[in-house]
Design an enzyme around this catalytic site. Structure first.
Site, mmCIF file in Angstrom:
data_model
loop_
_atom_site.group_PDB
_atom_site.id
_atom_site.type_symbol
_atom_site.label_atom_id
_atom_site.label_comp_id
_atom_site.label_asym_id
_atom_site.label_seq_id
_atom_site.Cartn_x
_atom_site.Cartn_y
_atom_site.Cartn_z
ATOM 1 N N ARG A 53 0.871 -1.183 0.000
ATOM 2 C CA ARG A 53 0.000 0.000 0.000
ATOM 3 C C ARG A 53 0.893 1.212 0.000
ATOM 4 N NH1 ARG A 53 -0.517 0.864 5.187
ATOM 5 N NH2 ARG A 53 0.932 -0.686 5.912
ATOM 6 N N ARG A 92 -2.031 10.516 -1.774
ATOM 7 C CA ARG A 92 -3.237 11.242 -1.375
ATOM 8 C C ARG A 92 -3.438 12.425 -2.308
ATOM 9 N NH1 ARG A 92 -1.497 11.538 4.584
ATOM 10 N NH2 ARG A 92 -1.818 9.401 5.269
ATOM 11 N N ARG A 147 17.214 -7.845 7.892
ATOM 12 C CA ARG A 147 17.980 -6.638 7.654
ATOM 13 C C ARG A 147 18.260 -5.987 8.993
ATOM 14 N NH1 ARG A 147 16.119 -2.414 5.437
ATOM 15 N NH2 ARG A 147 13.954 -3.014 5.708
ATOM 16 N N ARG A 187 17.852 8.002 6.103
ATOM 17 C CA ARG A 187 17.129 9.114 6.735
ATOM 18 C C ARG A 187 17.901 9.653 7.926
ATOM 19 N NH1 ARG A 187 11.860 5.399 8.451
ATOM 20 N NH2 ARG A 187 13.059 3.777 9.478
ATOM 21 N N GLU A 197 20.652 7.061 9.689
ATOM 22 C CA GLU A 197 20.291 5.640 9.658
ATOM 23 C C GLU A 197 20.762 5.011 8.349
ATOM 24 O OE1 GLU A 197 16.250 4.766 10.991
ATOM 25 O OE2 GLU A 197 16.066 3.351 9.340
ATOM 26 N N TYR A 237 7.278 -8.752 10.953
ATOM 27 C CA TYR A 237 7.415 -7.362 11.352
ATOM 28 C C TYR A 237 6.137 -6.952 12.067
ATOM 29 C CZ TYR A 237 8.212 -2.501 11.784
ATOM 30 O OH TYR A 237 8.385 -1.264 12.343
ATOM 31 N N ASP A 292 4.356 -3.933 14.394
ATOM 32 C CA ASP A 292 4.407 -2.650 15.076
ATOM 33 C C ASP A 292 4.124 -2.884 16.557
ATOM 34 O OD1 ASP A 292 5.069 -0.665 13.226
ATOM 35 O OD2 ASP A 292 3.046 -0.681 12.364
HETATM 36 P P1 FAD Z 1 11.646 -6.919 20.875
HETATM 37 O O1 FAD Z 1 11.327 -5.548 21.274
HETATM 38 O O2 FAD Z 1 12.693 -7.139 19.844
HETATM 39 O O3 FAD Z 1 12.078 -7.716 22.201
HETATM 40 C C1 FAD Z 1 12.685 -8.978 22.183
HETATM 41 C C2 FAD Z 1 13.591 -9.098 23.396
HETATM 42 O O4 FAD Z 1 14.059 -10.441 23.499
HETATM 43 C C3 FAD Z 1 14.830 -8.211 23.292
HETATM 44 O O5 FAD Z 1 14.906 -7.369 24.424
HETATM 45 C C4 FAD Z 1 15.975 -9.211 23.256
HETATM 46 O O6 FAD Z 1 17.132 -8.749 23.921
HETATM 47 C C5 FAD Z 1 15.377 -10.407 23.965
HETATM 48 N N1 FAD Z 1 16.037 -11.669 23.625
HETATM 49 C C6 FAD Z 1 16.265 -12.180 22.397
HETATM 50 N N2 FAD Z 1 16.925 -13.356 22.495
HETATM 51 C C7 FAD Z 1 17.103 -13.591 23.816
HETATM 52 C C8 FAD Z 1 17.728 -14.630 24.556
HETATM 53 N N3 FAD Z 1 18.314 -15.674 23.955
HETATM 54 N N4 FAD Z 1 17.737 -14.557 25.897
HETATM 55 C C9 FAD Z 1 17.183 -13.492 26.542
HETATM 56 N N5 FAD Z 1 16.575 -12.487 25.883
HETATM 57 C C10 FAD Z 1 16.539 -12.533 24.544
HETATM 58 N N6 FAD Z 1 6.736 -0.135 15.986
HETATM 59 C C11 FAD Z 1 5.842 0.868 15.982
HETATM 60 O O7 FAD Z 1 4.709 0.672 16.408
HETATM 61 N N7 FAD Z 1 6.182 2.111 15.517
HETATM 62 C C12 FAD Z 1 7.423 2.393 15.054
HETATM 63 O O8 FAD Z 1 7.699 3.527 14.650
HETATM 64 C C13 FAD Z 1 8.386 1.350 15.050
HETATM 65 N N8 FAD Z 1 9.622 1.586 14.594
HETATM 66 C C14 FAD Z 1 10.522 0.566 14.569
HETATM 67 C C15 FAD Z 1 11.798 0.819 14.087
HETATM 68 C C16 FAD Z 1 12.732 -0.199 14.053
HETATM 69 C C17 FAD Z 1 14.106 0.082 13.527
HETATM 70 C C18 FAD Z 1 12.386 -1.505 14.505
HETATM 71 C C19 FAD Z 1 13.371 -2.634 14.450
HETATM 72 C C20 FAD Z 1 11.121 -1.750 14.998
HETATM 73 C C21 FAD Z 1 10.173 -0.725 15.038
HETATM 74 N N9 FAD Z 1 8.904 -0.939 15.541
HETATM 75 C C22 FAD Z 1 7.995 0.076 15.540
HETATM 76 C C23 FAD Z 1 8.501 -2.276 16.026
HETATM 77 C C24 FAD Z 1 8.718 -2.471 17.526
HETATM 78 O O9 FAD Z 1 10.080 -2.355 17.841
HETATM 79 C C25 FAD Z 1 8.190 -3.858 17.852
HETATM 80 O O10 FAD Z 1 6.818 -3.909 17.661
HETATM 81 C C26 FAD Z 1 8.440 -4.285 19.253
HETATM 82 O O11 FAD Z 1 9.803 -4.152 19.564
HETATM 83 C C27 FAD Z 1 8.062 -5.742 19.335
HETATM 84 O O12 FAD Z 1 8.328 -6.202 20.577
HETATM 85 P P2 FAD Z 1 8.817 -7.674 20.811
HETATM 86 O O13 FAD Z 1 8.652 -7.863 22.264
HETATM 87 O O14 FAD Z 1 8.187 -8.636 19.908
HETATM 88 O O15 FAD Z 1 10.379 -7.700 20.376
HETATM 89 N N1 UDP Z 2 9.951 4.026 0.739
HETATM 90 C C1 UDP Z 2 10.538 4.767 -0.260
HETATM 91 N N2 UDP Z 2 10.791 6.098 -0.044
HETATM 92 C C2 UDP Z 2 10.517 6.714 1.135
HETATM 93 C C3 UDP Z 2 9.926 5.961 2.152
HETATM 94 C C4 UDP Z 2 9.659 4.611 1.938
HETATM 95 O O1 UDP Z 2 10.822 4.239 -1.313
HETATM 96 O O2 UDP Z 2 10.795 7.914 1.251
HETATM 97 C C5 UDP Z 2 9.665 2.582 0.476
HETATM 98 C C6 UDP Z 2 10.866 1.694 0.751
HETATM 99 O O3 UDP Z 2 10.857 0.639 -0.201
HETATM 100 C C7 UDP Z 2 10.580 1.155 2.133
HETATM 101 C C8 UDP Z 2 9.065 1.051 2.143
HETATM 102 O O4 UDP Z 2 8.626 2.137 1.317
HETATM 103 O O5 UDP Z 2 11.190 -0.095 2.340
HETATM 104 C C9 UDP Z 2 8.457 1.162 3.539
HETATM 105 O O6 UDP Z 2 8.863 2.377 4.120
HETATM 106 P P1 UDP Z 2 8.598 2.790 5.633
HETATM 107 O O7 UDP Z 2 9.191 4.125 5.859
HETATM 108 O O8 UDP Z 2 7.184 2.550 5.946
HETATM 109 O O9 UDP Z 2 9.454 1.689 6.385
HETATM 110 P P2 UDP Z 2 10.093 1.657 7.826
HETATM 111 O O10 UDP Z 2 9.811 2.940 8.528
HETATM 112 O O11 UDP Z 2 9.453 0.476 8.464
HETATM 113 O O12 UDP Z 2 11.529 1.480 7.534
#
Ligand code: FAD
Ligand code: UDP
Length: 394
Positions: A177, A181, A255, A286, A309, A360, A362
């Site tokens: 998606r 807009r 990744r 970014r 990043e 993945y 949120d």
């Molecule tokens: P995690 O937060 O990854 O927790 C897993 C935990 O398990 C970690 O603390 C780790 O250390 C632990 N663990 C792993 N293996 C072991 C082991 N062997 N022994 C003990 N502990 C262990 N969500 C949003 O809603 N909005 C956002 O803007 C957003 N941005 C994000 C940006 C990035 C770069 C990333 C990677 C994620 C983002 N998310 C975002 C998603 C969000 O981080 C996740 O939804 C959330 O972290 C999920 O929680 P979780 O408990 O599943 O995993």
């Molecule tokens: N994307 C892009 N240009 C931008 C922002 C996003 O091409 O300026 C594409 C890119 O392929 C990316 C996907 O849209 O992997 C999802 O982007 P988003 O920012 O939602 O991803 P996240 O914040 O999870 O990295």
């Protein structure tokens, strides 16, 4: 030594803490939460940058948003939210545009004022080259939705940097998606509720764990201590599922991101929290400027924190961030799902969260999924002493 736990939770991210909180408060059971990191909260953890006090989301910017009423009610028990509304801009060839693509982006890019109908007609004409339903890869899909010029400006370079893969080799689904807009609305999220935790993510996460029935053990890798834990204690595992099974079906692809943090001696670097860089020649995808996530706070006027990043394939030892999900990954995951169902039946281990399900999620999805696991599997298990249902959700 501590009393015997009724449940072990591996991982103190949102998934693990939601399960722990529910089991402790709703069932009155003792929960041992283990995390290998030296802090609670998984990837949502944040901490003040020491020189400036500006809250930095250590594992990448985290924006909370949801339309799930139950999740919203649940999270409001632990924190208040600010009225922050996320907006993102993108720099392409020296000009700054508003994202997601909207009427302002289109007018500016083509250097002309268009009505919504005119912009729609223009994009439709430029998108005619491919049919959305038949698009074979990310490039074709994006062009079918927004046309070639906008694709080449805002998507191609960014996507190549983000995935280190040609957009023609990426699945169309990555960009399922791509919103366009035909209004000037440039809010990034469409959800009913949005905001940032008023006193930070870590305070929120700590409040979830703050209960006499919950013991959190940090700096502890589950695989180093599992033999010392009672063998029949039920476990919720939120670490990497392939690692749990000794990579029996191979490693799942992820990744990772590299973050480069810098404190600059100025009040404001970019005027907004997130600036995307669309040009392929710019090595980062970014820049985050963390002060802008909390304009309501009293942050220093002479310093700011910016984080660049960079995205790349994860190697062994890197933090896994985004599941890549190639067809090979899907095949391996199928095998791990079978093993997971068996592990639940035989050893009372449930798999959840981002790493435990290779999905993945949120934050609101991780929390919602943990609430469902509690309702459908954990509560019935403790109420009736039955078997654990270990099927992974689809
Ligand atoms: P995690 O937060 O990854 O927790 C897993 C935990 O398990 C970690 O603390 C780790 O250390 C632990 N663990 C792993 N293996 C072991 C082991 N062997 N022994 C003990 N502990 C262990 N969500 C949003 O809603 N909005 C956002 O803007 C957003 N941005 C994000 C940006 C990035 C770069 C990333 C990677 C994620 C983002 N998310 C975002 C998603 C969000 O981080 C996740 O939804 C959330 O972290 C999920 O929680 P979780 O408990 O599943 O995993
Ligand atoms: N994307 C892009 N240009 C931008 C922002 C996003 O091409 O300026 C594409 C890119 O392929 C990316 C996907 O849209 O992997 C999802 O982007 P988003 O920012 O939602 O991803 P996240 O914040 O999870 O990295």
């Amino acid at each position: 030594t501590s009393p015997r736990p009724d449940l072990v939770v591996v991982g103190s991210g949102f998934f693990g803490l939601t399960v722990a909180e529910r089991v402790a408060t709703q069932l009155g059971k003792r929960v041992l939460v283990i995390d290998r990191r030296d802090h609670i909260g998984g990837n949502a953890y944040s901490a003040p940058e020491p020189e400036t006090g500006i809250e930095v989301h250590v594992y990448g910017a985290h924006l909370f948003h949801t339309s799930n009423e139950r999740v919203w009610q649940y999270v409001n028990q632990f924190t208040e939210f600010t009225n922050y509304q996320h907006k993102v801009y993108s720099i392409y060839q020296g000009q700054t545009y508003s994202l997601p693509m909207n009427l302002a982006t289109i007018c500016q890019y083509f250097g002309k004022s268009f009505s919504p109908a005119e912009a729609r007609a223009l994009v439709a004409e430029q998108a005619g080259e491919f049919d959305t339903a038949e698009a074979a890869n990310l490039e074709e899909k994006a062009i079918s939705l927004i046309g070639r010029p906008l694709y080449e400006a805002f998507i191609r370079g960014y996507t190549k940097k983000q995935w280190q893969t040609e957009p023609t080799d990426l699945p169309a689904a990555v960009i399922a998606r791509l919103p366009v807009r035909y209004t000037f609305d440039n809010r990034y999220f469409n959800d009913t509720y949005e905001g940032l935790p008023k006193d930070g993510y870590t305070a929120w996460l700590q409040r979830m764990a703050d209960h006499p029935n919950i013991e959190v053990r940090l700096d502890t890798d589950y695989f180093d201590v599992r033999d010392e834990l009672p063998s029949d204690v039920p476990t919720v595992f939120t670490g990497p599922i392939d690692k749990y099974f000794g990579y029996e079906a191979g490693e799942l692809g992820w990744r990772t991101l590299d973050f480069e943090t810098e404190v600059l001696p100025i009040e404001d670097f970019q005027g907004t929290s997130v600036m995307n860089y669309a040009d392929e020649e710019v090595p980062y995808t970014r820049i985050h400027e963390f002060r802008h996530f909390h304009p309501e706070r009293d942050y220093p006027k002479d310093k700011t924190v910016v984080v660049r990043e960079y995205s790349r394939f994860a190697q062994t030892g890197d933090e896994p961030y985004y599941p890549i999900n190639t067809p090979e990954d899907r095949a391996k995951l199928e095998r791990y799902r079978e093993l997971a169902a068996k592990e639940a039946a035989e050893k009372r281990v449930l798999f959840g969260g981002r790493l435990g399900t290779y999905k993945y999620l949120d934050m609101h999805m991780a929390i919602g999924s943990a609430l469902s696991m509690f309702d459908n599997r954990i509560r019935p298990f403790f109420d009736d002493g039955g078997a654990l249902d270990g099927r992974l959700d689809d």
